[in-house]
Design an enzyme around this catalytic site. Structure first.
Site, PDB file in Angstrom:
ATOM      1  N   TRP A  11       0.826  -1.207   0.000  1.00 28.92           N
ATOM      2  CA  TRP A  11       0.000   0.000   0.000  1.00 28.92           C
ATOM      3  C   TRP A  11       0.863   1.261   0.000  1.00 28.92           C
ATOM      4  O   TRP A  11       0.547   2.225  -0.672  1.00 28.92           O
ATOM      5  CB  TRP A  11      -0.958  -0.018   1.176  1.00 28.92           C
ATOM      6  CG  TRP A  11      -1.889   1.164   1.279  1.00 28.92           C
ATOM      7  CD1 TRP A  11      -2.198   1.833   2.417  1.00 28.92           C
ATOM      8  CD2 TRP A  11      -2.635   1.810   0.230  1.00 28.92           C
ATOM      9  NE1 TRP A  11      -3.093   2.853   2.149  1.00 28.92           N
ATOM     10  CE2 TRP A  11      -3.375   2.858   0.808  1.00 28.92           C
ATOM     11  CE3 TRP A  11      -2.731   1.601  -1.147  1.00 28.92           C
ATOM     12  CZ2 TRP A  11      -4.216   3.697   0.069  1.00 28.92           C
ATOM     13  CZ3 TRP A  11      -3.577   2.435  -1.895  1.00 28.92           C
ATOM     14  CH2 TRP A  11      -4.298   3.466  -1.288  1.00 28.92           C
ATOM     15  N   SER A 140      -5.009  -2.254  -2.572  1.00 26.84           N
ATOM     16  CA  SER A 140      -3.791  -1.742  -3.200  1.00 26.84           C
ATOM     17  C   SER A 140      -3.586  -2.242  -4.623  1.00 26.84           C
ATOM     18  O   SER A 140      -3.163  -1.481  -5.500  1.00 26.84           O
ATOM     19  CB  SER A 140      -2.566  -2.074  -2.329  1.00 26.84           C
ATOM     20  OG  SER A 140      -2.433  -3.462  -2.144  1.00 26.84           O
ATOM     21  N   LYS A 191     -13.526  -2.010  10.822  1.00 30.19           N
ATOM     22  CA  LYS A 191     -14.135  -2.794   9.747  1.00 30.19           C
ATOM     23  C   LYS A 191     -13.328  -4.051   9.469  1.00 30.19           C
ATOM     24  O   LYS A 191     -13.851  -5.035   8.919  1.00 30.19           O
ATOM     25  CB  LYS A 191     -14.305  -1.953   8.477  1.00 30.19           C
ATOM     26  CG  LYS A 191     -13.031  -1.283   7.964  1.00 30.19           C
ATOM     27  CD  LYS A 191     -12.241  -2.139   7.009  1.00 30.19           C
ATOM     28  CE  LYS A 191     -10.925  -1.465   6.661  1.00 30.19           C
ATOM     29  NZ  LYS A 191     -10.085  -2.272   5.764  1.00 30.19           N
ATOM     30  N   SER A 254      -8.398  -8.623  -0.008  1.00 33.65           N
ATOM     31  CA  SER A 254      -8.352  -8.128   1.368  1.00 33.65           C
ATOM     32  C   SER A 254      -7.662  -9.146   2.262  1.00 33.65           C
ATOM     33  O   SER A 254      -8.069 -10.309   2.339  1.00 33.65           O
ATOM     34  CB  SER A 254      -9.772  -7.861   1.871  1.00 33.65           C
ATOM     35  OG  SER A 254      -9.812  -7.813   3.282  1.00 33.65           O
ATOM     36  N   ARG A 255      -6.630  -8.714   2.974  1.00 31.29           N
ATOM     37  CA  ARG A 255      -5.915  -9.609   3.880  1.00 31.29           C
ATOM     38  C   ARG A 255      -6.815 -10.137   4.987  1.00 31.29           C
ATOM     39  O   ARG A 255      -6.734 -11.302   5.378  1.00 31.29           O
ATOM     40  CB  ARG A 255      -4.723  -8.879   4.494  1.00 31.29           C
ATOM     41  CG  ARG A 255      -3.655  -8.466   3.501  1.00 31.29           C
ATOM     42  CD  ARG A 255      -2.658  -7.527   4.148  1.00 31.29           C
ATOM     43  NE  ARG A 255      -1.631  -7.104   3.224  1.00 31.29           N
ATOM     44  CZ  ARG A 255      -0.719  -6.177   3.495  1.00 31.29           C
ATOM     45  NH1 ARG A 255      -0.734  -5.587   4.677  1.00 31.29           N
ATOM     46  NH2 ARG A 255       0.193  -5.843   2.605  1.00 31.29           N
ATOM     47  N   VAL A 279       0.032  -9.200   6.909  1.00 28.22           N
ATOM     48  CA  VAL A 279      -0.524  -9.008   8.246  1.00 28.22           C
ATOM     49  C   VAL A 279      -2.013  -8.682   8.161  1.00 28.22           C
ATOM     50  O   VAL A 279      -2.428  -7.795   7.427  1.00 28.22           O
ATOM     51  CB  VAL A 279       0.216  -7.862   8.968  1.00 28.22           C
ATOM     52  CG1 VAL A 279      -0.411  -7.602  10.320  1.00 28.22           C
ATOM     53  CG2 VAL A 279       1.690  -8.184   9.109  1.00 28.22           C
TER      54      VAL A 279
END
Length: 331
Positions: A11, A140, A191, A254-255, A279
């Site tokens: 990011w 990202s 979130k 999304s991680r 992470v």
């Protein structure tokens, strides 16, 4: 403008590209010599952002802290949230006295329960008028591909918010401004806990009804915590709230969603950490979200149930049973 980005992860590098595309001169700071060399020599960050073949020529990199921020008018912080305080302390004397500091970080500091705006300002002894935070539905990889995206820049100083928004606005990336720093920070942090839960439901094989229920009840939890913290309720209905929630809860990019999906497939938190893409900030934030609710007198059934998933090994079905266990109540 001269802009420094602290942190050369996916990011941070992507936002550096956005800033360069907007016409700024960008200096990336990274710990890893190989990443610094890759950016300077090959105009790539092959280890953290392999999807981008070539970064703009106006992006350079350094692992020298003083050199990286020497001429900065804007300093962007893109460091892992749980390590931010310690990492920023090393920059405190080097950042120019008139530079604006911008946080891209999303999370709650586990050891103190502090938001990232609080961590940055405390670590750098920074007045609120020189701080801004950026948050929104900004996966990202999609932004790096220059797909149309939008974000929110929040600052207590409207001039600072506008300055940062202008510095990162391009033909494909639009920035809106807001005075609600607290709301934006809580949206971006909390979130991630909802995304863990939605991802877990998807990984366990549940369908649209279950995902929608968890996502919307999670949003209600976020709003209640935000309002109790002094945030503006309408912030949660905008890009930083619903917008980011939709993106984070619905994409394998999304991680946090990916981590949750791996939990739903039966992996332990330790195994999910090993196989997930980087992470998942929602993991440490889950405990912080429940603690914030307790401190504010706000019920947090989703965060509490997810805490039991992470710490006690609850299955997805057991987590959902906990959510349904309460008495009939008004929505």
């Amino acid at each position: 403008m001269n802009v420094s980005v602290l942190g050369a992860g996916a990011w941070g590098t992507t936002f550096g590209q956005v800033l360069a595309d907007a016409g700024n001169k960008v200096t990336m700071w990274g710990l890893e010599p190989e990443i610094v060399e890759d950016i300077n020599v090959n105009h790539r960050n092959g280890s953290r952002l392999p999807s981008v073949d070539r970064l703009p020529e106006s992006m350079t990199a350094s692992n020298d802290r003083a050199q990286a921020v020497r001429d900065a008018e804007i300093v962007v912080v893109a460091i892992a949230a749980q390590y931010a305080r310690e990492a920023l302390a090393a920059f405190a004397e080097a950042i120019p006295d008139d530079a604006i500091v911008v946080s891209l970080m999303k999370g709650i500091e586990r050891s103190t329960g502090a938001r990232m705006d609080q961590v940055v300002r405390e670590a750098l002894q920074l007045p609120a008028q020189r701080f801004a935070a950026v948050s929104g539905p900004n996966l990202s990889k999609e932004v790096a591909a220059r797909q149309p995206s939008a974000t929110v820049v929040a600052s207590s100083d409207p001039v600072v918010a506008k300055t940062v928004a202008q510095a990162c606005t391009t033909s494909y990336f639009k920035a809106y401004t807001s005075p609600d720093v607290v709301g934006l920070e809580l949206c971006g942090s909390l979130k991630n806990v909802v995304a863990l839960a939605v991802g877990m439901c998807r990984g366990a094989g549940y369908g649209e009804n279950t995902a929608a229920m968890v996502q919307t009840r999670g949003l209600a939890e976020l709003i209640a915590l935000g309002v109790a913290s002094g945030a503006q309720e309408h912030t949660f209905a905008g890009l930083a709230g619903v917008g980011d929630l939709v993106a984070t809860c619905g994409s394998p990019l999304s991680r946090n969603y990916t981590f949750g999906a791996n939990l739903g497939k039966g992996l332990s938190p330790e195994d999910a950490t090993r196989v997930s893409n980087g992470v998942a900030e929602g993991v440490p934030t889950t405990e912080a979200m429940a603690a914030l609710g307790k401190a504010l007198g706000v019920e947090t059934p989703l965060a509490t149930a997810m805490g039991r998933v992470l710490n006690e090994g609850l299955s997805c079905g057991e987590m959902l049973q906990e959510l349904f266990a309460s008495d009939v109540s008004e929505e």
